[in-house]
Design a protein around this motif. Sequence first.
Motif, PDB file in Angstrom:
ATOM      1  N   LEU A 168      -1.670  36.879  -4.359  1.00 16.29           N
ATOM      2  CA  LEU A 168      -0.819  37.046  -5.404  1.00 16.29           C
ATOM      3  C   LEU A 168       0.699  37.152  -5.045  1.00 16.29           C
ATOM      4  N   TRP A 169       0.751  38.225  -3.917  1.00 20.00           N
ATOM      5  CA  TRP A 169       2.136  38.697  -3.593  1.00 20.00           C
ATOM      6  C   TRP A 169       2.961  37.419  -3.004  1.00 20.00           C
ATOM      7  N   ARG A 170       2.024  36.835  -2.205  1.00 23.27           N
ATOM      8  CA  ARG A 170       2.706  35.717  -1.339  1.00 23.27           C
ATOM      9  C   ARG A 170       2.851  34.336  -2.579  1.00 23.27           C
ATOM     10  N   ALA A 171       2.139  34.052  -3.264  1.00 17.76           N
ATOM     11  CA  ALA A 171       2.186  33.071  -4.578  1.00 17.76           C
ATOM     12  C   ALA A 171       3.349  33.400  -5.369  1.00 17.76           C
ATOM     13  N   THR A 172       3.466  34.660  -5.587  1.00 19.37           N
ATOM     14  CA  THR A 172       4.772  34.930  -6.291  1.00 19.37           C
ATOM     15  C   THR A 172       5.943  34.926  -5.472  1.00 19.37           C
ATOM     16  N   LEU A 173       6.250  35.257  -4.300  1.00 19.49           N
ATOM     17  CA  LEU A 173       7.250  34.858  -3.628  1.00 19.49           C
ATOM     18  C   LEU A 173       7.375  33.346  -3.468  1.00 19.49           C
ATOM     19  N   LEU A 174       6.565  32.686  -3.401  1.00 16.44           N
ATOM     20  CA  LEU A 174       6.853  31.100  -2.897  1.00 16.44           C
ATOM     21  C   LEU A 174       7.075  30.485  -4.342  1.00 16.44           C
ATOM     22  N   LYS A 175       6.448  31.136  -5.648  1.00 15.01           N
ATOM     23  CA  LYS A 175       6.896  30.595  -6.894  1.00 15.01           C
ATOM     24  C   LYS A 175       8.481  30.869  -7.077  1.00 15.01           C
ATOM     25  N   SER A 176       8.928  32.215  -6.617  1.00 13.42           N
ATOM     26  CA  SER A 176      10.447  32.529  -6.746  1.00 13.42           C
ATOM     27  C   SER A 176      11.253  31.632  -6.063  1.00 13.42           C
ATOM     28  N   ALA A 177      11.037  31.315  -4.834  1.00 13.49           N
ATOM     29  CA  ALA A 177      11.735  30.517  -3.864  1.00 13.49           C
ATOM     30  C   ALA A 177      11.982  29.163  -4.392  1.00 13.49           C
ATOM     31  N   LEU A 178      10.696  28.586  -4.769  1.00 14.31           N
ATOM     32  CA  LEU A 178      10.569  27.156  -5.131  1.00 14.31           C
ATOM     33  C   LEU A 178      11.334  26.949  -6.661  1.00 14.31           C
ATOM     34  N   LEU A 179      11.141  27.912  -7.557  1.00 12.83           N
ATOM     35  CA  LEU A 179      11.521  27.867  -8.801  1.00 12.83           C
ATOM     36  C   LEU A 179      13.277  28.077  -8.625  1.00 12.83           C
ATOM     37  N   GLY A 180      13.549  28.743  -7.633  1.00 12.89           N
ATOM     38  CA  GLY A 180      15.132  28.924  -7.691  1.00 12.89           C
ATOM     39  C   GLY A 180      15.698  27.770  -6.941  1.00 12.89           C
ATOM     40  N   ILE A 181      15.054  26.752  -6.115  1.00 14.29           N
ATOM     41  CA  ILE A 181      15.638  25.761  -5.784  1.00 14.29           C
ATOM     42  C   ILE A 181      15.871  24.747  -6.881  1.00 14.29           C
ATOM     43  N   CYS A 182      14.723  24.723  -7.648  1.00 15.82           N
ATOM     44  CA  CYS A 182      14.691  23.738  -8.875  1.00 15.82           C
ATOM     45  C   CYS A 182      15.827  23.994  -9.577  1.00 15.82           C
ATOM     46  N   ASN A 183      16.073  25.426 -10.031  1.00 18.12           N
ATOM     47  CA  ASN A 183      17.095  25.770 -10.909  1.00 18.12           C
ATOM     48  C   ASN A 183      18.437  25.536 -10.494  1.00 18.12           C
ATOM     49  N   LEU A 184      18.595  25.815  -8.933  1.00 15.01           N
ATOM     50  CA  LEU A 184      19.790  25.577  -8.354  1.00 15.01           C
ATOM     51  C   LEU A 184      20.489  23.934  -8.685  1.00 15.01           C
ATOM     52  N   VAL A 185      19.659  23.370  -8.299  1.00 15.14           N
ATOM     53  CA  VAL A 185      19.591  21.784  -8.343  1.00 15.14           C
ATOM     54  C   VAL A 185      20.072  21.439  -9.924  1.00 15.14           C
ATOM     55  N   ALA A 186      19.288  21.952 -10.809  1.00 12.28           N
ATOM     56  CA  ALA A 186      19.611  21.427 -11.996  1.00 12.28           C
ATOM     57  C   ALA A 186      20.864  22.261 -12.603  1.00 12.28           C
ATOM     58  N   ALA A 187      21.013  23.335 -11.859  1.00  8.44           N
ATOM     59  CA  ALA A 187      22.229  24.007 -12.270  1.00  8.44           C
ATOM     60  C   ALA A 187      23.676  23.433 -11.954  1.00  8.44           C
ATOM     61  N   ILE A 188      23.372  22.555 -10.671  1.00 10.62           N
ATOM     62  CA  ILE A 188      24.750  22.008 -10.233  1.00 10.62           C
ATOM     63  C   ILE A 188      24.850  20.758 -11.154  1.00 10.62           C
ATOM     64  N   VAL A 189      23.782  20.182 -11.589  1.00 11.96           N
ATOM     65  CA  VAL A 189      23.730  19.267 -12.665  1.00 11.96           C
ATOM     66  C   VAL A 189      24.402  19.529 -14.086  1.00 11.96           C
ATOM     67  N   PHE A 190      23.998  20.620 -14.572  1.00 17.88           N
ATOM     68  CA  PHE A 190      24.730  21.138 -15.818  1.00 17.88           C
ATOM     69  C   PHE A 190      25.992  21.638 -15.404  1.00 17.88           C
ATOM     70  N   ALA A 191      26.179  22.090 -14.374  1.00 15.81           N
ATOM     71  CA  ALA A 191      27.761  22.476 -14.298  1.00 15.81           C
ATOM     72  C   ALA A 191      28.563  21.427 -14.335  1.00 15.81           C
ATOM     73  N   ALA A 192      28.182  20.129 -13.788  1.00 15.44           N
ATOM     74  CA  ALA A 192      29.144  19.034 -13.839  1.00 15.44           C
ATOM     75  C   ALA A 192      29.121  18.428 -15.101  1.00 15.44           C
ATOM     76  N   THR A 193      28.098  18.453 -15.772  1.00 13.88           N
ATOM     77  CA  THR A 193      28.012  17.611 -17.139  1.00 13.88           C
ATOM     78  C   THR A 193      27.749  18.333 -18.324  1.00 13.88           C
TER      79      THR A 193
END
Length: 245
Positions: A168-193
Amino acid sequence: MTFLTLVLLVAAGFGAGLVGYITGLASIVSYPALLLAGLPPLAANVTNTVALVSVGVGSSAQSGTKLLDEPRRLVALGVLSAAGGLAGAILLLRSPPGSFETVVPYLVALASAAVLAQPWLRRMAGHRELPIVFAVGIAIVSVYGGYFGAGAGTIFLALALVTSAHPLWRATLLKSALLGICNLVAAIVFAATGPVHWVAAVAMGIGCLAGGYAGPPVVARLPETPLRITIGILGFALAVWLAVR
């Protein structure tokens, strides 16, 4: 936006960061807080995505090196998360309001059930690794994460627990990292448009950074089974909230 509102957004961001890292349910705290601050739904949604990038930054700064034992796999999953986040952000900005959100409560409820049933599902799978299913699931969930995101962490976590042998601890950390990447890319799009409320995003982002940083040590000290059950129950609560709001 008043000073008191900004303070409350910082506090809500910390709660969202901590709750989001531990349970994957950051948006159950952050999204309503942005609505209460006076943002319209679309602006609250995109501002929420921008602010939640800090959760992944904070948790990765705290414990992200523990994922570096499989760098190639992490990079591959990161690319899938980025592509999904980009697709979801574009879908949000181009699709009619509410066209996708109707299915969201069912997805969150299904993920919550998977979290609760994880030991049984792992036994049914023969405790095998399912890397292709995991990778395809990451891409699909990332599209949802870039589109709306509420409950995306729970779905990520359920996917990792059921299709991999991660504790669970590793799955939680992996979830946070991958969701952070997903949010970052979406945030760049939202920042522009998109209609990002930058003052609210920065205030909440500060709190999210602190909450995300505090998350890994908390998870490391919590017993796995009660935590997993709590995540599942809270996930069902989020599904009900999304269905009736």
